[in-house]
Write a protein that holds these residues in place. Structure first.
Motif, PDB file in Angstrom:
ATOM      1  N   SER A 113       0.850  -1.183   0.000  1.00 40.05           N
ATOM      2  CA  SER A 113       0.000   0.000   0.000  1.00 40.05           C
ATOM      3  C   SER A 113       0.890   1.239   0.000  1.00 40.05           C
ATOM      4  O   SER A 113       1.926   1.269   0.668  1.00 40.05           O
ATOM      5  CB  SER A 113      -0.889   0.018   1.243  1.00 40.05           C
ATOM      6  N   ASP A 119      -1.356   4.060   7.533  1.00 41.93           N
ATOM      7  CA  ASP A 119      -2.794   3.975   7.295  1.00 41.93           C
ATOM      8  C   ASP A 119      -3.550   3.690   8.594  1.00 41.93           C
ATOM      9  O   ASP A 119      -3.171   2.799   9.356  1.00 41.93           O
ATOM     10  CB  ASP A 119      -3.089   2.873   6.280  1.00 41.93           C
ATOM     11  N   GLN A 121      -6.218   2.095   9.198  1.00 45.35           N
ATOM     12  CA  GLN A 121      -6.842   0.783   9.301  1.00 45.35           C
ATOM     13  C   GLN A 121      -5.860  -0.379   9.135  1.00 45.35           C
ATOM     14  O   GLN A 121      -6.281  -1.531   9.090  1.00 45.35           O
ATOM     15  CB  GLN A 121      -7.970   0.670   8.273  1.00 45.35           C
ATOM     16  N   GLU A 158      -4.585  -2.214   4.930  1.00 43.03           N
ATOM     17  CA  GLU A 158      -4.789  -0.778   4.817  1.00 43.03           C
ATOM     18  C   GLU A 158      -6.103  -0.454   4.097  1.00 43.03           C
ATOM     19  O   GLU A 158      -6.544  -1.206   3.224  1.00 43.03           O
ATOM     20  CB  GLU A 158      -3.631  -0.117   4.066  1.00 43.03           C
ATOM     21  N   ALA A 159      -6.699   0.675   4.450  1.00 40.93           N
ATOM     22  CA  ALA A 159      -7.908   1.123   3.756  1.00 40.93           C
ATOM     23  C   ALA A 159      -7.580   1.612   2.352  1.00 40.93           C
ATOM     24  O   ALA A 159      -8.430   1.558   1.461  1.00 40.93           O
ATOM     25  CB  ALA A 159      -8.606   2.228   4.544  1.00 40.93           C
ATOM     26  N   LEU A 160      -6.367   2.107   2.154  1.00 43.53           N
ATOM     27  CA  LEU A 160      -5.943   2.596   0.839  1.00 43.53           C
ATOM     28  C   LEU A 160      -4.950   1.591   0.259  1.00 43.53           C
ATOM     29  O   LEU A 160      -3.775   1.565   0.635  1.00 43.53           O
ATOM     30  CB  LEU A 160      -5.299   3.978   0.957  1.00 43.53           C
ATOM     31  N   THR A 260     -11.641  -1.394  -0.181  1.00 44.87           N
ATOM     32  CA  THR A 260     -10.710  -0.310   0.136  1.00 44.87           C
ATOM     33  C   THR A 260     -11.334   1.053  -0.121  1.00 44.87           C
ATOM     34  O   THR A 260     -12.502   1.175  -0.452  1.00 44.87           O
ATOM     35  CB  THR A 260      -9.420  -0.450  -0.700  1.00 44.87           C
ATOM     36  N   ALA A 261     -10.496   2.101   0.015  1.00 40.62           N
ATOM     37  CA  ALA A 261     -10.979   3.473   0.058  1.00 40.62           C
ATOM     38  C   ALA A 261     -11.107   4.140  -1.303  1.00 40.62           C
ATOM     39  O   ALA A 261     -11.361   5.340  -1.376  1.00 40.62           O
ATOM     40  CB  ALA A 261     -10.045   4.310   0.940  1.00 40.62           C
ATOM     41  N   ARG A 264      -9.586   7.828  -2.639  1.00 42.50           N
ATOM     42  CA  ARG A 264      -9.011   8.663  -1.583  1.00 42.50           C
ATOM     43  C   ARG A 264      -7.504   8.826  -1.699  1.00 42.50           C
ATOM     44  O   ARG A 264      -6.871   9.434  -0.833  1.00 42.50           O
ATOM     45  CB  ARG A 264      -9.404   8.112  -0.213  1.00 42.50           C
ATOM     46  N   TYR A 265      -6.908   8.284  -2.743  1.00 43.12           N
ATOM     47  CA  TYR A 265      -5.490   8.576  -2.988  1.00 43.12           C
ATOM     48  C   TYR A 265      -5.307   9.985  -3.518  1.00 43.12           C
ATOM     49  O   TYR A 265      -4.175  10.474  -3.624  1.00 43.12           O
ATOM     50  CB  TYR A 265      -4.883   7.561  -3.962  1.00 43.12           C
ATOM     51  N   TYR A 269      -5.330  12.597   2.972  1.00 44.02           N
ATOM     52  CA  TYR A 269      -5.615  11.281   3.538  1.00 44.02           C
ATOM     53  C   TYR A 269      -5.074  11.246   4.968  1.00 44.02           C
ATOM     54  O   TYR A 269      -3.869  11.175   5.184  1.00 44.02           O
ATOM     55  CB  TYR A 269      -4.965  10.190   2.697  1.00 44.02           C
TER      56      TYR A 269
END
Length: 450
Positions: A113, A119, A121, A158-160, A260-261, A264-265, A269
Motif C-alpha cells: 500500500s 494507514d 486501518q 490498509e484502507a488505501l 478499500t478506500a 481517496r489517494y 488522507y
C-alpha cells in the motif's frame, strides 16, 4: 517511508551484460520504443526520498526528452532516452535507486500500500517484512531466474490499497483467534480471490521463500508466471509441497478481504499518526514533467519528512504532513499541475503511451484521452481506460470501461463483466470520441465506479 526499505546502490562499474534477456525495461536495461529508450526505476514499496526524486528529474532532463511516467505498480520510468544511456544509469545509481545486486534488478516486484505504516486501518506495518523480502529477492541468485514480470503483493489491511492487480503471489493480513495471520493466494488478487491458506505473521518471510523455491522447482522455461504453472499443477498440490504448516480451515478459506478506500489517494488522507496526513495528486494520464517531480520533492522537504510515495494509481503521495500544512501542500501540488480531486474529468482517465511512442498502438491515446475528458460529464475517478492495443500496458486490471483503439480516433467500447474474458462485454464498435463520450455518459454512474 523508513530508510531501511530504500535500496542500496550497486557499483556504478558493475557489468550489466549478465542480466537475463528480457523485453521489460529496468534501471540497468534500457529498452527501445518508438519514442526512444525506456528506463524503469523500481522503487522499494513505492518510496523515494526528495533527493532521489530530484535525481530522476535531472536524469530525465539531461538524457531524455523529459518524459517521466508514474506506472501502475508504483514505480517510475523515464521515456525518450537518447544515446547517452550510461550517464543516465550512473546518475540514478549514485542516487541509490538501483538494486543491491545488478542481476536482482528485474525481480524487485513487491507491491505495498502507498500508505504502508501510516494507514489508520492497517493491521500491521508491512515495511519491515517487505525489506526482508526485497533483500532476499535482490541477493538470492536462484530468484534471479524469475521473470521480470513475476510479482508479489503484501497487504497489511490498509484502507488505501490497490487490490485488483493480479499477482503471482499475494499475502493479506487477517486476525484469527486474537492473532495476526497472513492469508495468501496464487495467480490472482485479494479483491477477487479466496485464500488458499494462511500462516502466522512470523512465518510470512518463510512462506514467500517457500513459494518462490517451489515455483522454480516445478516451472518449465515456458512457464514464466504462476498462472501458467497452475495449468499443470493444481493449487492444492502446490500448497501441499511447500513444506510448511498451512492453516486451511473454513475461517481462512471463507475469509474475504474488505473493500478499500477507492479514490481517496487524491487529496488529503489522514494518517494513523495524530495530526499528520498524506497528500496526494495524480500525474495527468500518468505523465510527470521534471518540474512536477522536482516541485513535489521540494514540498516534501519543506512541509513533510522529505519523502514521497508513488502509487499504483499513477499518482504520488507526500506522507507525514502536519495538519496545519495540508492545505498549502495540496495547493502546491495543484499549482504544479497534478490532479488532487476526483471531480476533475481527467482524473477518471487512464491511457497508454499511444502511437506517438509505441509502434503497436493504433491511436494517439494520450491526446484522445484529453479530448474525451472535455466530452464527459458523468465522472468517476479512474473509470475509463484508453488502450492503443490489446496488451493493456497502462492498466494491470480490467477497468470498468475500456476503449480499445481500432485506428486513429476510433475505439471499440467494452464494459467490465466478470463473466467475460479480457476487457469484458463488447458494447459498441468503431466509435468516434464524441460517440464514445455520449455512450459513457449514458451509463449509470455505478457502472463506471472503480
Amino acid at each position: 517511508m523508513s530508510g531501511d526499505l530504500l535500496n542500496q546502490p550497486v557499483s556504478a562499474h558493475q557489468p550489466h551484460a549478465s542480466l537475463r534477456p528480457s523485453a521489460c525495461p529496468g534501471l540497468l536495461r534500457i529498452v527501445q520504443a518508438k519514442d526512444g529508450g525506456i528506463c524503469r526505476i523500481k522503487l522499494a514499496g513505492g518510496a523515494l526520498t526528495a533527493d532521489q526524486a530530484d535525481a530522476v528529474a535531472s536524469a530525465a532532463e539531461r538524457f531524455s526528452t523529459g518524459e517521466i511516467e508514474a506506472t501502475n505498480r508504483g514505480n517510475l520510468q523515464i521515456r525518450g532516452i537518447g544515446n547517452e544511456q550510461a550517464g543516465l544509469i550512473e546518475l540514478l545509481l549514485a542516487a541509490g535507486l538501483g538494486p543491491r545486486d545488478a542481476a536482482g534488478d528485474d525481480v524487485r516486484n513487491l507491491m505495498l500500500s502507498p500508505v504502508a505504516g501510516v494507514d489508520p486501518q492497517m493491521l500491521f506495518d508491512t515495511r519491515p517484512l517487505a525489506a526482508q523480502l526485497l533483500q532476499a529477492l535482490e541477493t538470492t541468485a536462484r530468484f534471479h531466474q524469475l521473470s521480470a514480470k513475476f510479482a508479489v503483493q503484501l497487504d497489511g489491511g490498509e484502507a488505501l490499497a490497490m487490490l485488483e492487480h493480479p499477482h503471482d503471489l499475494w499475502l493479506s493480513a487477517l486476525q484469527l483467534d486474537g492473532a495476526l495471520w497472513l492469508a495468501f493466494g496464487l495467480a490472482g488478487c485479494p479483491a477477487q480471490d479466496s485464500p488458499l491458506g494462511a500462516v502466522p505473521l512470523a512465518q510470512g518471510h518463510a512462506l514467500v521463500l517457500a513459494v518462490l523455491h517451489r515455483f522454480l522447482d516445478l516451472a518449465t522455461p515456458e512457464q514464466a508466471r504462476m498462472r501458467q504453472l497452475l495449468v499443470e499443477h493444481s493449487p492444492d498440490d502446490f500448497v501441499a509441497g511447500l513444506g510448511l504448516s498451512i492453516r486451511r480451515d473454513p475461517a481462512v478459506l471463507q475469509w474475504r478481504r474488505p473493500a478499500t478506500a477507492g479514490s481517496r489517494y487524491l487529496g488529503i488522507y489522514p494518517q494513523h499518526q495524530a495530526d499528520l496526513s498524506a497528500v496526494g495528486g495524480a500525474a495527468p494520464l500518468g505523465r510527470l514533467t521534471p518540474s512536477m517531480l522536482r516541485g513535489a520533492a521540494q514540498l516534501a522537504r519543506e512541509r513533510g519528512d522529505g519523502s514521497l510515495r508513488m502509487t499504483p494509481w499513477q499518482s504520488l503521495l507526500l506522507p507525514n504532513i502536519p495538519h496545519r500544512h495540508v492545505d498549502a501542500v495540496q495547493t502546491g501540488l495543484v499549482q504544479l499541475g497534478l490532479l488532487c480531486s476526483a471531480d476533475e474529468q481527467l482524473a477518471r482517465l487512464v491511457a497508454c503511451t499511444g502511437s506517438a511512442g509505441c509502434a503497436k498502438a493504433q491511436a494517439e491515446t494520450k491526446g484522445d484521452a484529453r479530448l474525451l475528458a472535455t466530452l464527459l460529464t458523468n465522472g468517476a475517478p479512474a473509470s475509463v481506460h484508453l488502450s492503443g492495443c490489446p496488451r493493456s500496458c497502462a492498466m494491470a486490471h480490467v477497468a470498468p470501461a475500456t476503449l480499445l483503439a481500432q485506428g486513429p480516433g476510433h475505439y471499440d467500447l467494452y464494459l467490465r463483466d466478470a463473466a467475460q474474458p479480457g476487457f469484458g462485454s463488447l458494447r459498441a464498435r468503431n466509435l468516434t470520441l464524441k460517440e464514445a463520450g455520449a455512450l459513457l455518459d449514458a451509463c449509470p454512474r455505478s457502472t463506471l465506479d472503480d
